[in-house]
Scaffold this motif. Structure first.
Motif, short mmCIF file in Angstrom:
data_model
loop_
_atom_site.label_atom_id
_atom_site.label_comp_id
_atom_site.label_asym_id
_atom_site.label_seq_id
_atom_site.Cartn_x
_atom_site.Cartn_y
_atom_site.Cartn_z
N ARG A 145 14.02 2.94 4.12
CA ARG A 145 14.04 2.42 5.49
C ARG A 145 13.38 1.05 5.62
N LEU A 146 12.91 0.46 4.52
CA LEU A 146 12.20 -0.82 4.61
C LEU A 146 13.05 -1.92 5.27
N ARG A 147 14.36 -1.89 5.03
CA ARG A 147 15.22 -2.93 5.62
C ARG A 147 15.44 -2.74 7.12
N ASP A 148 15.00 -1.61 7.68
CA ASP A 148 15.13 -1.39 9.12
C ASP A 148 14.14 -2.24 9.91
N TYR A 149 13.16 -2.82 9.24
CA TYR A 149 12.12 -3.60 9.89
C TYR A 149 12.37 -5.09 9.64
N PRO A 150 12.51 -5.89 10.72
CA PRO A 150 12.74 -7.33 10.51
C PRO A 150 11.54 -7.99 9.84
N MET A 151 11.79 -8.70 8.74
CA MET A 151 10.72 -9.29 7.94
C MET A 151 10.96 -10.79 7.76
N PRO A 152 9.89 -11.54 7.43
CA PRO A 152 10.06 -12.95 7.11
C PRO A 152 10.96 -13.11 5.87
N PRO A 153 11.68 -14.22 5.76
CA PRO A 153 12.61 -14.41 4.64
C PRO A 153 11.96 -14.25 3.27
N ALA A 154 10.71 -14.66 3.11
CA ALA A 154 10.05 -14.58 1.80
C ALA A 154 9.84 -13.13 1.36
N ASP A 155 9.66 -12.21 2.32
CA ASP A 155 9.39 -10.81 1.98
C ASP A 155 10.65 -10.05 1.58
N LEU A 156 11.80 -10.49 2.08
CA LEU A 156 13.04 -9.71 1.91
C LEU A 156 13.41 -9.42 0.45
N PRO A 157 13.36 -10.43 -0.48
CA PRO A 157 13.77 -10.12 -1.85
C PRO A 157 12.86 -9.09 -2.53
N LEU A 158 11.67 -8.91 -2.00
CA LEU A 158 10.73 -7.98 -2.62
C LEU A 158 11.10 -6.52 -2.34
N ILE A 159 11.87 -6.29 -1.27
CA ILE A 159 12.22 -4.92 -0.89
C ILE A 159 12.99 -4.23 -2.02
N SER A 160 14.01 -4.90 -2.58
CA SER A 160 14.81 -4.28 -3.64
C SER A 160 13.96 -3.94 -4.85
N MET A 161 13.07 -4.87 -5.23
CA MET A 161 12.21 -4.63 -6.39
C MET A 161 11.30 -3.44 -6.14
N LEU A 162 10.76 -3.37 -4.93
CA LEU A 162 9.87 -2.27 -4.58
C LEU A 162 10.63 -0.94 -4.56
N GLN A 163 11.84 -0.95 -3.98
CA GLN A 163 12.64 0.28 -3.93
C GLN A 163 12.98 0.77 -5.34
N ASP A 164 13.30 -0.16 -6.24
CA ASP A 164 13.60 0.23 -7.62
C ASP A 164 12.38 0.84 -8.28
N TRP A 165 11.22 0.27 -7.99
CA TRP A 165 9.97 0.70 -8.62
C TRP A 165 9.54 2.07 -8.11
N LEU A 166 9.76 2.32 -6.81
CA LEU A 166 9.36 3.60 -6.21
C LEU A 166 10.37 4.68 -6.59
N LEU A 180 0.88 -1.17 0.00
CA LEU A 180 0.00 0.00 0.00
C LEU A 180 0.91 1.22 0.00
N ILE A 181 0.72 2.11 -0.96
CA ILE A 181 1.60 3.26 -1.11
C ILE A 181 0.77 4.53 -0.94
N ASP A 182 1.15 5.36 0.06
CA ASP A 182 0.37 6.57 0.30
C ASP A 182 0.84 7.72 -0.59
N ALA A 183 0.19 8.87 -0.44
CA ALA A 183 0.48 10.02 -1.31
C ALA A 183 1.92 10.51 -1.17
N ASP A 184 2.56 10.22 -0.02
CA ASP A 184 3.95 10.62 0.19
C ASP A 184 4.94 9.56 -0.28
N GLY A 185 4.44 8.47 -0.88
CA GLY A 185 5.33 7.41 -1.36
C GLY A 185 5.79 6.46 -0.28
N ARG A 186 5.14 6.51 0.89
CA ARG A 186 5.49 5.58 1.96
C ARG A 186 4.72 4.27 1.77
N VAL A 187 5.29 3.18 2.28
CA VAL A 187 4.71 1.85 2.15
C VAL A 187 4.24 1.38 3.52
#
Length: 138
Positions: free
Chosen positions: A117-138, A17-24
């Motif tokens: 800052r997404l990597r500052d939050y501990p996430m399940p292993p399956a979610d981690l590879p998605l962070i880079s893709m999301l950061q590139d997209w944003l 979910l991406i708000d008007a400020d580009g936060r997730v």
């Protein structure tokens, strides 16, 4: 080849979910659930009679008390992860339009997080590879 009884495959829809400020939005897994305390992209298991989009719309209503429609869900990325009990396939959608204010319905926390800052939050292993893709997209 492989072992005699393959692990069940678990198919899950999740959303950035991406708000008007580009936060997730990240949601914290509540106590009593597997991987409690970790942060994740909201979503859940796709039932046999559901499309990935239908499952996500249902889960967002159940988990966060918000509503959206299929036309507001854009396929973004997927992850494939081997857990001890199953093999998880996680489909990540992006969504910028919904109705309501996201509030965790199961007592967990939610946080609006800037992409760097997404990597500052501990996430399940399956979610981690998605962070880079999301950061590139944003």
């Amino acid at each position: 080849m492989g072992d005699a009884s393959p692990k069940p495959r678990l198919l899950v829809s999740a959303v950035a979910l991406i708000d008007a400020d580009g936060r997730v939005l990240l949601a914290q897994r509540p106590e009593g659930k597997a991987m409690a305390g970790l942060w994740e992209f909201p979503g859940g298991k796709i039932e046999a009679d559901e499309t990935p989009e239908d499952a996500l719309i249902r889960e967002l209503h159940e988990e966060l008390g918000i509503s959206t429609v299929t036309s507001c869900l854009a396929p973004l990325a997927f992850a494939s992860h081997d857990y001890p009990d199953n093999h998880l396939i996680l489909l990540l959608y992006a969504c910028r339009r919904w109705q309501g204010e996201p509030v965790h319905q199961e007592g967990g926390q939610v946080a609006w997080v800037r992409a760097p800052r997404l990597r500052d939050y501990p996430m399940p292993p399956a979610d981690l590879p998605l962070i880079s893709m999301l950061q590139d997209w944003l």
